[in-house]
Design a protein around this motif. Sequence first.
Motif, short mmCIF file in Angstrom:
data_model
loop_
_atom_site.label_atom_id
_atom_site.label_comp_id
_atom_site.label_asym_id
_atom_site.label_seq_id
_atom_site.Cartn_x
_atom_site.Cartn_y
_atom_site.Cartn_z
N ASP A 221 6.12 -61.99 15.03
CA ASP A 221 4.67 -62.13 14.91
C ASP A 221 4.00 -60.76 15.00
O ASP A 221 4.67 -59.73 15.05
N GLY A 222 2.67 -60.75 15.04
CA GLY A 222 1.94 -59.49 15.06
C GLY A 222 2.19 -58.65 16.28
O GLY A 222 1.96 -57.44 16.27
N GLU A 234 3.09 -72.17 6.89
CA GLU A 234 2.86 -71.07 7.83
C GLU A 234 3.50 -69.77 7.33
O GLU A 234 2.92 -68.69 7.49
N HIS A 236 3.97 -68.87 4.20
CA HIS A 236 3.11 -68.32 3.14
C HIS A 236 1.90 -67.60 3.75
O HIS A 236 1.50 -66.53 3.27
N GLN A 237 1.35 -68.18 4.80
CA GLN A 237 0.19 -67.57 5.46
C GLN A 237 0.57 -66.24 6.11
O GLN A 237 -0.17 -65.26 6.03
N LEU A 238 1.73 -66.20 6.75
CA LEU A 238 2.19 -64.97 7.40
C LEU A 238 2.43 -63.86 6.38
O LEU A 238 2.16 -62.68 6.66
N GLY A 240 0.81 -63.66 3.46
CA GLY A 240 -0.53 -63.29 3.00
C GLY A 240 -1.27 -62.41 3.99
O GLY A 240 -2.03 -61.52 3.60
N ASP A 241 -1.02 -62.65 5.29
CA ASP A 241 -1.71 -61.88 6.34
C ASP A 241 -1.03 -60.55 6.63
O ASP A 241 -1.52 -59.77 7.45
N GLY A 242 0.13 -60.32 6.01
CA GLY A 242 0.84 -59.06 6.23
C GLY A 242 1.68 -59.03 7.49
O GLY A 242 2.19 -57.99 7.88
N VAL A 243 1.84 -60.20 8.15
CA VAL A 243 2.70 -60.27 9.33
C VAL A 243 4.17 -60.21 8.90
O VAL A 243 4.97 -59.46 9.48
N LYS A 245 6.39 -58.66 6.34
CA LYS A 245 6.16 -57.51 5.47
C LYS A 245 7.47 -56.79 5.16
O LYS A 245 8.53 -57.13 5.68
#
Length: 293
Positions: A221-222, A234, A236-238, A240-243, A245
Amino acid sequence: MITHTQRARVLIEALPYIQRFNGATIVVKYGGHAMVDERLKQNFALDIILMKYVGMNPIVVHGGGPQIGDFLKRLSMEPEFVDGMRVTDKQTMDVVEMVLAGKVNKEIVNLINRNGGNAVGLSGKDGHLITARKMKYLKKKEDNRPPEIIDIGMVGEITSVDNCVLLSLIESGFIPVIAPVGAGKNGETYNINADLVAGHIAVSLKARKLILLTDTEGILDGEMNLISTVKVEEAHQLIGDGVIKDGMIPKANCCLKALEGGIGKAHIIDGRAEHAILLEIFSKTGIGTEIVR
């Protein structure tokens, strides 16, 4: 000291997982540090053999980037990369195939066999296993400019998988060990990312699990803490959020595509941990990240 009771509890904890996955096909992508460290190599072989003896059908797909790099260096051939992908001209492709199918593959097969397993090595060219075509790589440009088409040589993308040879080997009690090269429609040889090969083979066999061995704990996670379970949406969201990478993006995408193709679960685990595969499959908590629907 581990007591006799504690040892018994470990075996009892594994029992429901042995029952659940009896007869299940599990595809393991073998790569990273686990392919270099002698102790981890031995542990990997024992894990695969145990899976087979308790009734599972493990299939190994291996990489070999460091070994290819070492051989190219010995031949005074300078490697070239574009966004982490090896540019593979015909001469380099000859080396890639020789190292992956001729050297690395047979070393893994020999390691499994001398520890009591029954493995058979093959490449994607055997039995029409993997048909591929030349990958068209588009390099993104800044400022919304059109992407640049980059020729990265004999790097392929998979167009089809014929799993007949794998089914035959599984039915005969063998452990298939696969080198990630494929053949084009005109017989040309392509170098293919091992994660993608593992994912496509898992989908073709409707595997219960796809396991990718990496040199990280899993998806973080971040705050750099391990995420044990991630659902598809989730993940896909991670991304998109750059978490998720860098090098974890293609691995996560590989798992997501395999789940879309019908496999049961996908796992990204730390191959640097001893007996990582067994810990992920046979324990309640596991050690890496599982991606689920």
